[in-house]
Design a protein around this motif. Structure first.
Motif, PDB file in Angstrom:
ATOM      1  N   ALA A  40       0.753  -1.844  -0.445  1.00 39.68           N
ATOM      2  CA  ALA A  40      -0.331  -0.257   0.073  1.00 39.68           C
ATOM      3  C   ALA A  40       0.817   0.893   0.365  1.00 39.68           C
ATOM      4  O   ALA A  40       0.413   2.072  -1.028  1.00 39.68           O
ATOM      5  N   PHE A  41       2.209   1.452   0.867  1.00 41.19           N
ATOM      6  CA  PHE A  41       2.425   2.530   0.603  1.00 41.19           C
ATOM      7  C   PHE A  41       3.447   3.097  -0.595  1.00 41.19           C
ATOM      8  O   PHE A  41       3.508   3.977  -0.808  1.00 41.19           O
ATOM      9  N   LEU A  42       3.935   1.638  -1.386  1.00 41.83           N
ATOM     10  CA  LEU A  42       4.724   1.591  -2.215  1.00 41.83           C
ATOM     11  C   LEU A  42       3.696   2.062  -3.334  1.00 41.83           C
ATOM     12  O   LEU A  42       3.945   3.049  -4.570  1.00 41.83           O
ATOM     13  N   ARG A  43       2.443   2.026  -3.467  1.00 38.85           N
ATOM     14  CA  ARG A  43       2.104   2.538  -3.861  1.00 38.85           C
ATOM     15  C   ARG A  43       2.067   3.573  -4.196  1.00 38.85           C
ATOM     16  O   ARG A  43       1.015   4.294  -5.480  1.00 38.85           O
ATOM     17  N   ARG A  44       1.301   4.211  -3.212  1.00 39.54           N
ATOM     18  CA  ARG A  44       1.216   5.264  -2.509  1.00 39.54           C
ATOM     19  C   ARG A  44       2.170   6.339  -3.653  1.00 39.54           C
ATOM     20  O   ARG A  44       1.961   7.253  -4.085  1.00 39.54           O
ATOM     21  N   ALA A  45       3.758   5.416  -3.671  1.00 38.72           N
ATOM     22  CA  ALA A  45       4.558   6.681  -3.984  1.00 38.72           C
ATOM     23  C   ALA A  45       5.120   6.603  -5.257  1.00 38.72           C
ATOM     24  O   ALA A  45       4.787   7.308  -5.547  1.00 38.72           O
ATOM     25  N   LEU A  46       4.292   5.552  -5.487  1.00 37.37           N
ATOM     26  CA  LEU A  46       4.690   5.522  -6.931  1.00 37.37           C
ATOM     27  C   LEU A  46       3.490   6.421  -7.721  1.00 37.37           C
ATOM     28  O   LEU A  46       3.964   6.978  -8.722  1.00 37.37           O
ATOM     29  N   ALA A  47       2.014   6.128  -7.093  1.00 38.23           N
ATOM     30  CA  ALA A  47       1.046   7.300  -7.900  1.00 38.23           C
ATOM     31  C   ALA A  47       1.374   8.479  -7.810  1.00 38.23           C
ATOM     32  O   ALA A  47       1.240   9.434  -8.880  1.00 38.23           O
ATOM     33  N   GLU A  48       2.159   8.767  -7.071  1.00 39.14           N
ATOM     34  CA  GLU A  48       2.690  10.904  -6.990  1.00 39.14           C
ATOM     35  C   GLU A  48       3.502  10.979  -7.128  1.00 39.14           C
ATOM     36  O   GLU A  48       3.621  12.278  -7.704  1.00 39.14           O
ATOM     37  N   ASP A  49       4.268  10.281  -8.281  1.00 40.57           N
ATOM     38  CA  ASP A  49       5.613  10.247  -8.651  1.00 40.57           C
ATOM     39  C   ASP A  49       5.766   9.870 -10.431  1.00 40.57           C
ATOM     40  O   ASP A  49       6.172   8.554  -9.786  1.00 40.57           O
ATOM     41  N   ARG A  52       9.303   8.492 -10.341  1.00 42.80           N
ATOM     42  CA  ARG A  52       9.606   7.092  -9.129  1.00 42.80           C
ATOM     43  C   ARG A  52       9.110   5.734  -9.916  1.00 42.80           C
ATOM     44  O   ARG A  52       9.092   5.235  -9.683  1.00 42.80           O
ATOM     45  N   ARG A  53       7.706   6.006 -10.375  1.00 39.79           N
ATOM     46  CA  ARG A  53       6.936   5.260 -10.485  1.00 39.79           C
ATOM     47  C   ARG A  53       7.852   4.312 -12.257  1.00 39.79           C
ATOM     48  O   ARG A  53       8.068   2.963 -12.475  1.00 39.79           O
ATOM     49  N   GLU A  54       8.580   5.224 -12.629  1.00 41.78           N
ATOM     50  CA  GLU A  54       9.120   4.131 -14.028  1.00 41.78           C
ATOM     51  C   GLU A  54      10.504   3.895 -13.772  1.00 41.78           C
ATOM     52  O   GLU A  54      10.461   2.781 -13.621  1.00 41.78           O
ATOM     53  N   ARG A  55      10.830   4.433 -12.668  1.00 43.64           N
ATOM     54  CA  ARG A  55      11.750   4.096 -12.046  1.00 43.64           C
ATOM     55  C   ARG A  55      11.954   2.347 -11.535  1.00 43.64           C
ATOM     56  O   ARG A  55      12.721   1.951 -11.828  1.00 43.64           O
ATOM     57  N   ALA A  56      10.721   2.657 -10.652  1.00 45.32           N
ATOM     58  CA  ALA A  56      10.637   1.499  -9.466  1.00 45.32           C
ATOM     59  C   ALA A  56      10.075   0.078 -11.495  1.00 45.32           C
ATOM     60  O   ALA A  56      10.883  -1.275 -10.918  1.00 45.32           O
ATOM     61  N   GLY A  57       9.232   0.642 -12.242  1.00 39.82           N
ATOM     62  CA  GLY A  57       9.424  -0.471 -12.983  1.00 39.82           C
ATOM     63  C   GLY A  57      10.241  -1.540 -13.546  1.00 39.82           C
ATOM     64  O   GLY A  57      10.435  -2.396 -14.126  1.00 39.82           O
ATOM     65  N   ARG A  58      11.610   0.204 -13.608  1.00 36.77           N
ATOM     66  CA  ARG A  58      12.954  -1.125 -14.204  1.00 36.77           C
ATOM     67  C   ARG A  58      13.116  -1.941 -13.655  1.00 36.77           C
ATOM     68  O   ARG A  58      13.514  -2.358 -13.930  1.00 36.77           O
ATOM     69  N   VAL A  59      13.159  -1.484 -12.300  1.00 37.39           N
ATOM     70  CA  VAL A  59      13.775  -2.333 -11.142  1.00 37.39           C
ATOM     71  C   VAL A  59      13.231  -3.702 -11.196  1.00 37.39           C
ATOM     72  O   VAL A  59      13.298  -4.733 -11.700  1.00 37.39           O
ATOM     73  N   LEU A  60      11.765  -3.461 -11.378  1.00 38.51           N
ATOM     74  CA  LEU A  60      10.852  -4.720 -11.544  1.00 38.51           C
ATOM     75  C   LEU A  60      11.330  -5.780 -12.554  1.00 38.51           C
ATOM     76  O   LEU A  60      11.551  -7.095 -12.589  1.00 38.51           O
ATOM     77  N   ALA A  61      11.259  -5.405 -13.790  1.00 39.46           N
ATOM     78  CA  ALA A  61      11.530  -5.685 -14.952  1.00 39.46           C
ATOM     79  C   ALA A  61      13.597  -6.104 -15.203  1.00 39.46           C
ATOM     80  O   ALA A  61      13.963  -7.371 -15.274  1.00 39.46           O
TER      81      ALA A  61
END
Length: 703
Positions: A40-49, A52-61
């Protein structure tokens, strides 16, 4: 409600991160990242920036691709051992290190304080926010009767003060008490203490990319960084933006409140050392003796606690501080003993914090939330609750918030007639002009320079006061040296504020460098800050069971020292404006450029080693200095920004005269850090307060 039972739905996209989160912070007798509500924290953090969402997506990939390549299976299908081994093989990947930090920040800041772990991570690390008296305290009421709306502005004021921080508050107070009608224009909002006293992730002293609650808003407030080849857009969430807090009280609302005087040599650095090649080091147009009585006034009128000893490079005091030093704890005694073993002379840190009730405000509750936070018990003495409160009490001072000074109105003969102001209301931009007999600039070194440059007119096409091209040059802040020490036994008792002790022996006359700085114990860190101090120095790994164990075992055994470097600055470290890039109000934004001088880098390395020596002598079983600033870093201009409108006696090399008057404009003064010629090897806020009182005295005497 526990964070793990958050009502915020977790979409499948975010749920895909669950195996990664629980590998970064696994279950080990304490909740894992997912157990603690990390999705839930991650969802909030990615939704506001989006970035940040794009960079986290690169990590998951990246993690997904590596799992398929190495094991032929999805990351979620790997065993715990396989997942941990896979991440360890990616230890040098900056995006993964960043993502691990994001997850840790959420975990170690509890749900009510910006994060997600409830009380789990606090119980694990032994951290607490403060004593019961602090937690039960109701913040003092704000003097909001002084606020005025754009529609309620008078046709004219005797003085308009742009900015409400240290310089603006001091000037507004003195002018209002002299009988003038005063309008303070503040670009930030007026949040209450409750809003600014808790969130561990969204205060201006963090560098983790969360929008500071003390402003400015991240959307529509860019600056540009000139890296020598291109202009890079910066958001206020980027440390390179050089945030100084934009709110009523300015940076003083959330500062650490160290109240050092500059010493005699600080006012004559060029004469004392000579000017290093490529530097713009210069003497002040006056010395310590002229500033001393205004230091004393600031200490007594605002309220400073501390000891009698000023150290070997401090100036003499004609009067003691009004309050004794705050009580100390085990860290203080450990460091005092270590200083004695090195033959150093430790002193109590002077603080704009009440050690006892003072001027109707409470004494310090010694909580663990000080630097970066507002004070719930009103014991931290800022511009808003001291000098501005006095100004408002006269009935002659009003404040216009969420309003930005767009340009100065310049009439015939260079006389400044007022200020053009803009703001947002219901999503629409409003504009007005405020007429004034005098204008005082106190918006901070970046914004004051920006305003002068954006006020170009036919008579001054390069900007007001900029005929010699000096406006915006000599930007300086404080490069910091620091080190972390690990002790065998607990030394951190969570009794704030923290910086009770400092060593001042290295402020001046160090072999091989120009200037120097104090070494001081840092503020009590939040758990999220502790994670970064330990992980960034390599004391704990950035993720995994060992990192979590390190946080549990070392949080109370860690001490951090920090040392601000007196910078020699350069003319190329500067603020310009970009007419083609505008903020949400349509005002050209600031462009920051330049690099640290090599002398500053030498000073930083020197003081970092002194920090390591002090920790080692104090009994640290391991002491590690923090990373040093690279030579190609951008300009230094954080919360201690200064120098862009330097005082002097020659219009060819300065922006104002010794009394803060902008050359060619007798009714336009500068009273913030931009007027400082050098920035000292100590926190500069007391000098800003004192100089503003000095300039305001001159204004009222010369009327």
């Amino acid at each position: 409600m526990p964070a793990s039972e958050s009502p915020i739905p977790v979409p499948s996209e975010t749920a895909a991160y669950a195996p990664l989160l629980d590998t970064l912070l696994p279950r080990d007798g304490h909740p894992s990242a997912v157990d603690a509500g990390g999705l839930a924290f991650l969802r909030r953090a990615l939704a506001e920036d989006p970035a940040r969402r794009e960079r986290a997506g690169r990590v998951l990939a990246l993690v997904t691709a590596r799992a398929r390549a190495r094991h032929g299976r999805e990351f979620a299908a790997l065993t715990d051992t396989e997942r941990a081994s896979l991440l360890d093989g990616l230890a040098g990947e900056p995006d993964l290190v960043w993502f691990a930090g994001l997850v840790a920040e959420g975990y170690f800041a509890d749900e009510a304080n910006g994060g997600n772990a409830g009380a789990a991570s606090w119980a694990m690390t032994g951290w607490r926010p403060g004593p019961p008296a602090y937690l039960a305290a109701r913040p003092a009421p704000e003097p909001r009767h002084a606020a005025v709306t754009p529609g309620g502005l008078a046709a004219r004021y005797d003085a308009v003060v742009v900015g409400s921080g240290a310089g603006g508050g001091a000037a507004a107070c003195r002018l209002a008490e002299s009988g003038r009608s005063v309008l303070v224009v503040e670009s930030g909002a007026w949040p209450g203490a409750e809003e600014l006293s808790a969130d561990h992730l969204r205060n201006p002293r963090t560098t983790w990319g969360f929008p500071p609650l003390s402003g400015p808003a991240p959307d529509g407030n860019p600056r540009l960084l000139d890296d020598g080849t291109r202009l890079l857009p910066l958001s206020p969430t980027d440390p390179r933006w050089s945030n100084n807090a934009m709110t009523v009280g300015g940076g003083t609302r959330v500062y650490g409140a160290q109240a050092w005087r500059f010493g005699p040599v600080d006012f004559r650095m060029a004469s004392h050392y000579g000017v290093p090649e490529g530097s713009a080091l210069a003497d002040w147009p006056f010395g310590y003796e002229e500033m001393a009585p205004f230091y004393e006034r600031a200490e007594w009128e605002i309220g400073v606690s501390g000891g009698a000893d000023v150290g070997p490079h401090g100036g003499t005091r004609a009067r003691p501080l009004p309050m004794p030093a705050l009580p100390t704890g085990p860290a203080h005694e450990v460091l005092r003993a270590g200083a004695g073993r090195l033959g150093l002379s430790p002193v109590s840190v002077p603080l704009l914090i009440n050690s006892q009730p003072y001027q109707g405000r409470s004494g310090c509750a010694q909580c663990s939330l000080c630097v970066g936070f507002a004070c719930r018990v009103d014991a931290k003495n800022d511009s808003r609750n001291t000098l501005l409160a006095r100004a408002f009490a006269t009935g002659r001072c009003r404040i216009l918030t969420e309003a930005t000074a767009a340009r100065l109105l310049v009439g015939r003969g260079g006389r400044v007639a007022g200020v053009a102001v803009a703001g947002l209301r219901d999503g629409a931009v409003w504009r007005t002009e405020v007429r004034a007999g005098e204008v005082v600039l106190a918006g901070g070194a970046v914004e004051t320079a920006r305003l002068l440059l954006n006020s170009a007119h036919d008579g001054e096409p390069r900007g007001v006061g900029n005929a010699a091209g000096q406006v915006g040059r000599h930007l300086q802040g404080h490069l910091y040296a620091s080190a972390v020490g690990i002790f065998a036994d607990p030394v951190e008792d969570m009794v704030g504020p923290g910086p009770s002790i400092a060593v001042t022996d290295f402020r001046q006359d160090n072999p091989g460098i120009v200037g120097g700085g104090i070494l001081a114990r840092e503020f009590v860190p939040t758990p999220a800050a502790t994670y970064h101090y330990l992980a960034d120095t390599g004391i704990i790994p950035p993720w995994g069971a060992e990192a979590k164990r390190g946080m549990r075992d070392l949080s109370l055994r860690m001490l951090r020292l920090a040392a601000p470097i007196q910078e020699v600055t350069t003319a190329d470290a500067r603020v310009r404006v970009a007419p083609g890039t505008r903020d949400r109000l349509g005002i050209p934004v600031a462009v920051l450029g330049g690099h640290p001088h090599p002398e500053d880098l030498r000073g930083q390395a020197f003081l970092a080693e002194r920090c390591v020596e002090w920790l080692t002598a104090s009994g640290a079983r391991r002491a590690v200095r923090a990373g040093l600033t690279p030579p190609d870093a951008g300009p230094s201009g954080g919360q201690h920004q200064a120098g862009t409108c330097r005082m002097g006696t020659d219009p060819a090399s300065s922006v104002t005269d010794p009394w803060g008057r902008v050359w060619g404009h007798g009714n336009l003064r500068v009273v913030d850090g931009s007027a400082l010629v050098t920035n000292g090897g100590v926190n500069p806020v007391l000098t800003i307060f004192a100089n503003a009182l000095r300039v305001a005295d001159h204004m009222t005497a010369s009327r």
